[in-house]
Write a protein that holds these residues in place. Structure first.
Motif, PDB file in Angstrom:
ATOM      1  N   THR A 237      -0.319  47.983  86.853  1.00 29.55           N
ATOM      2  CA  THR A 237      -1.757  47.699  86.970  1.00 29.55           C
ATOM      3  C   THR A 237      -2.122  46.265  86.568  1.00 29.55           C
ATOM      4  N   GLY A 238      -1.194  45.537  85.932  1.00 26.21           N
ATOM      5  CA  GLY A 238      -1.478  44.176  85.494  1.00 26.21           C
ATOM      6  C   GLY A 238      -1.971  44.134  84.063  1.00 26.21           C
ATOM      7  N   VAL A 239      -2.959  44.962  83.755  1.00 27.17           N
ATOM      8  CA  VAL A 239      -3.480  45.057  82.391  1.00 27.17           C
ATOM      9  C   VAL A 239      -3.683  46.534  82.066  1.00 27.17           C
ATOM     10  N   ALA A 240      -3.427  46.896  80.814  1.00 31.78           N
ATOM     11  CA  ALA A 240      -3.675  48.266  80.372  1.00 31.78           C
ATOM     12  C   ALA A 240      -4.085  48.217  78.908  1.00 31.78           C
ATOM     13  N   MET A 241      -4.892  49.177  78.492  1.00 32.94           N
ATOM     14  CA  MET A 241      -5.462  49.154  77.146  1.00 32.94           C
ATOM     15  C   MET A 241      -5.432  50.542  76.525  1.00 32.94           C
ATOM     16  N   ALA A 242      -5.267  50.564  75.195  1.00 39.18           N
ATOM     17  CA  ALA A 242      -5.328  51.830  74.464  1.00 39.18           C
ATOM     18  C   ALA A 242      -6.357  51.745  73.349  1.00 39.18           C
ATOM     19  N   GLY A 243      -7.083  52.834  73.137  1.00 36.01           N
ATOM     20  CA  GLY A 243      -7.910  53.019  71.949  1.00 36.01           C
ATOM     21  C   GLY A 243      -7.259  54.116  71.121  1.00 36.01           C
ATOM     22  N   VAL A 244      -7.065  53.856  69.831  1.00 37.64           N
ATOM     23  CA  VAL A 244      -6.316  54.780  68.974  1.00 37.64           C
ATOM     24  C   VAL A 244      -7.200  55.251  67.828  1.00 37.64           C
ATOM     25  N   ARG A 245      -7.299  56.572  67.664  1.00 31.39           N
ATOM     26  CA  ARG A 245      -8.079  57.124  66.563  1.00 31.39           C
ATOM     27  C   ARG A 245      -7.237  58.100  65.742  1.00 31.39           C
ATOM     28  N   ARG A 246      -7.697  58.368  64.548  1.00 37.66           N
ATOM     29  CA  ARG A 246      -7.045  59.316  63.650  1.00 37.66           C
ATOM     30  C   ARG A 246      -5.542  59.054  63.494  1.00 37.66           C
ATOM     31  N   ALA A 247      -5.217  57.781  63.247  1.00 32.50           N
ATOM     32  CA  ALA A 247      -3.835  57.404  62.943  1.00 32.50           C
ATOM     33  C   ALA A 247      -3.888  56.532  61.694  1.00 32.50           C
ATOM     34  N   SER A 248      -2.940  56.701  60.789  1.00 25.44           N
ATOM     35  CA  SER A 248      -3.008  56.008  59.499  1.00 25.44           C
ATOM     36  C   SER A 248      -2.768  54.506  59.683  1.00 25.44           C
ATOM     37  N   HIS A 249      -2.763  53.793  58.576  1.00 28.21           N
ATOM     38  CA  HIS A 249      -2.664  52.333  58.572  1.00 28.21           C
ATOM     39  C   HIS A 249      -1.475  51.856  59.396  1.00 28.21           C
ATOM     40  N   ILE A 250      -1.701  50.833  60.235  1.00 26.88           N
ATOM     41  CA  ILE A 250      -0.636  50.406  61.148  1.00 26.88           C
ATOM     42  C   ILE A 250       0.190  49.261  60.591  1.00 26.88           C
ATOM     43  N   GLY A 251      -0.198  48.713  59.421  1.00 30.67           N
ATOM     44  CA  GLY A 251       0.605  47.650  58.814  1.00 30.67           C
ATOM     45  C   GLY A 251       0.384  46.315  59.486  1.00 30.67           C
ATOM     46  N   MET A 252       1.373  45.436  59.388  1.00 31.99           N
ATOM     47  CA  MET A 252       1.250  44.121  60.011  1.00 31.99           C
ATOM     48  C   MET A 252       1.200  44.257  61.528  1.00 31.99           C
ATOM     49  N   LEU A 253       0.515  43.314  62.167  1.00 37.70           N
ATOM     50  CA  LEU A 253       0.428  43.353  63.626  1.00 37.70           C
ATOM     51  C   LEU A 253       1.606  42.634  64.293  1.00 37.70           C
TER      52      LEU A 253
ATOM     53  N   ALA B 214     -14.344  50.099  67.371  1.00 39.00           N
ATOM     54  CA  ALA B 214     -14.999  51.381  67.080  1.00 39.00           C
ATOM     55  C   ALA B 214     -15.433  52.072  68.369  1.00 39.00           C
ATOM     56  N   LEU B 215     -16.077  51.303  69.255  1.00 33.48           N
ATOM     57  CA  LEU B 215     -16.584  51.892  70.494  1.00 33.48           C
ATOM     58  C   LEU B 215     -15.452  52.437  71.357  1.00 33.48           C
ATOM     59  N   LEU B 216     -14.369  51.654  71.481  1.00 34.37           N
ATOM     60  CA  LEU B 216     -13.322  52.017  72.448  1.00 34.37           C
ATOM     61  C   LEU B 216     -12.292  52.979  71.876  1.00 34.37           C
TER      62      LEU B 216
ATOM     63  N   GLY C  43     -10.093  52.601  63.475  1.00 31.40           N
ATOM     64  CA  GLY C  43      -9.554  52.646  64.828  1.00 31.40           C
ATOM     65  C   GLY C  43      -8.697  51.435  65.142  1.00 31.40           C
ATOM     66  N   ASP C  44      -7.956  51.535  66.238  1.00 29.82           N
ATOM     67  CA  ASP C  44      -7.098  50.442  66.684  1.00 29.82           C
ATOM     68  C   ASP C  44      -7.280  50.268  68.192  1.00 29.82           C
ATOM     69  N   ALA C  45      -7.082  49.046  68.649  1.00 27.44           N
ATOM     70  CA  ALA C  45      -7.134  48.769  70.087  1.00 27.44           C
ATOM     71  C   ALA C  45      -5.953  47.881  70.453  1.00 27.44           C
TER      72      ALA C  45
END
Lengths: 356, 356
Positions: free
Chosen positions: A118-134, A252-254, A276-278
């Motif tokens: 698709t060229g670009v794809a995105m995820a919104g992540v909820r109810r997952a604990s701390h993700i640490g360093m990016l 938050a929204l996504l 949340g995470d995106a």
């Protein structure tokens, strides 16, 4: 002016622990608490990466909190991710109160495959604990030849410009762009100092650098105890505040997660996680961009050898210093507070309540 | 310390011009130079928006340069955009040396429709002239109920942290998120001051605020003439530099455009344009987000009425001040330098070479 540091030696005693030894201990501790082999390995490796890269606030010191979260029932060691493509290029992930590291690694896997089409794809992540360093996630995205953007929200610790109460997370943003020999990896908080550094300065009796925090009345302070009653300032004044707020709203929204003071569960042992995470992944190949992008690498090299300003030895590219620190610590071991290491060994060796 | 401003009255004489009058003049000037009716209206409206929002550097003062670019053959008044979906969610736009405003408006139209199906869609834009302020585009995206991110590169005017030469653009980033009654709109440069403000300070004989610029030797300076021989500092120190560099790399790669000192054509009258733009549009509806996002609006209101720090009347949301300034100027007219307005009237009324 900040007074000179006087109690440097009162900080926690540090010992050097091999990264593999820390990894084994972490995996054993998580396994004892019901975490499956691959999730335990993955979660621990992200904590070890924090220490390898000189970010102890995202390192093994978080493991006791994760265990506390498992014991209090807000982190499910056996959670199974729910992933659903709500549309062709948007992935909704519900972590079901499991590990954030597992959720983001899954997102990267799925998004990278999808972005190849698709060229670009995105995820919104909820109810997952701390993700640490990016940074480690961005490196993984870049290894696949992709461009990555990762944003995440966190507990309200930062005041808006003009305000005196904490209403924003430290809301980090990371950007990864493939280049040779190393990808470009930006991983930065939008706060001007981390909560961990404020706590560490208080423990060592040191002053904070000026301009990083305010007290409860909203005045700038360099006294860590006063900062703990106040708030962290956004980096870069009004613009940093604007960026932090943009991340707060967008994530938050996504990801359908909380905002401001409602964001919980990355620092404590007992609140359900509401941050949340995106993640955005883009495939440069589909836009016809040259790969590997040699002109990006040439430009980064031009920056590294650029004429320096007084007081600087060289121009650094974000990630350069962290990468060399990581190399050094892979050989020399990671510095951990002795008390933390004792605590981890105790967690590893203790008899579990209810275990045969 | 900066000396007090002493020559405030030596700045250019300003007159007030109705926004509709400015719009008509701009359209007439562009039409005389071969620009079609709708492109002329669109391009002019973006310039007028710059003046309405108090950003004269993105306002009507750019029109003479656009005319110069048409006359020197680097801006094609009759250019037709080439748009192609290189994949399901990625749109490559070649402006064919036409107007940037036309290219971005087209991108928004196409991306918004596509994101309604794919969730997220992105465009890389090349060979399109300066796109002006980002805020109006983000408002347009938000009017469609979408989240938007716009980034663009520009001539190298900003030094990397530790360096003393300009190797980065002022690389603005904008983020728009729908909210009630007004969307959240961030539109910020990653430089700590605009080149236009440095020039204006020099003309008025005023000092620059401290920390915004360096001289040719790399030392901080508040003297605008020395800054013009030096470089603009990134906002927010190393983090702002990192963000600016991330934008430079990401936009260049995904729009297949130039980097650093190779970026040209937004400020001058004769260089082919080599900067790039990137637009990301995300549809919150496909992620199941509530629409309109009432909890975002409630949070923004919580910020606006939050307890203030000493010296502040209220907490502002990015875009608030600009919005009220725009309302005021819609009624009172836009302030333009008298000499600029004379120049625009001359351009409007002059006989064209070769015209019957």
């Amino acid at each position: 002016m900040a007074p000179p540091a006087t109690q440097d030696n009162d900080g926690p005693k540090l010992i050097s622990v091999g990264h593999d030894e820390a990894q084994q201990a972490g995996e054993a501790i998580l396994a004892k608490h019901g975490v499956g082999r691959s999730a335990a390995a993955l979660q621990t490796s992200h904590l070890v990466e924090g220490d390898l890269r000189g970010r102890p606030s995202h390192g093994m010191q978080r493991l006791p909190t994760l265990i506390e979260r498992i014991e209090s029932g807000v982190l499910d060691p056996e959670a199974e991710l729910q992933t659903s493509w709500t549309s062709d290029a948007f992935l909704a992930i519900d972590g079901h109160d499991g590990f954030g590291t597992v959720a983001i690694e899954a997102a990267i896997e799925l998004l990278s495959d999808r972005a190849g089409r698709t060229g670009v794809a995105m995820a919104g992540v909820r109810r997952a604990s701390h993700i640490g360093m990016l940074a480690p996630y961005l490196e993984r995205i870049c290894e696949r030849g992709m461009v990555g953007i990762v944003m995440t929200t966190s507990e309200a610790l930062v005041h808006p410009t003009g305000g005196r109460t904490a209403l924003l997370g430290t809301n980090p943003i990371g950007v990864g762009v493939p280049a040779d020999p190393e990808p470009f990896v930006l991983d930065m908080s939008t706060g001007s100092i981390s909560a961990g550094e404020v706590i560490a300065s208080a423990q060592r009796g040191e002053s904070l650098p000026p301009g990083r925090c305010i007290d409860a009345a909203g005045n700038p302070t360099t006294v860590p105890e006063r900062a703990q009653d106040g708030a962290i300032s956004p980096f870069g004044g009004g613009k940093g505040y604007g960026l932090s707020l943009a991340i707060e709203l967008l994530v938050a929204l996504l990801s359908r997660t909380a905002l401001g003071v409602e964001v919980r569960g990355t620092l404590d042992g007992h609140h359900p996680v509401t941050k949340g995470d995106a993640v955005i992944v883009i495939d440069p190949a589909v836009v016809g961009a040259p790969s590997p992008a040699s002109y990006l690498s040439a430009y980064l090299e031009e920056l590294r050898v650029a004429p320096t300003a007084p007081g600087y030895d060289s121009v650094l590219i974000p990630g350069d210093r962290m990468r060399s620190e990581r190399e050094r610590r892979l050989r020399a071991g990671i510095p951990l507070p002795a008390a933390l290491w004792q605590e981890l060994l105790r967690l590893r060796d203790e008899k579990m309540a209810g275990a045969e």
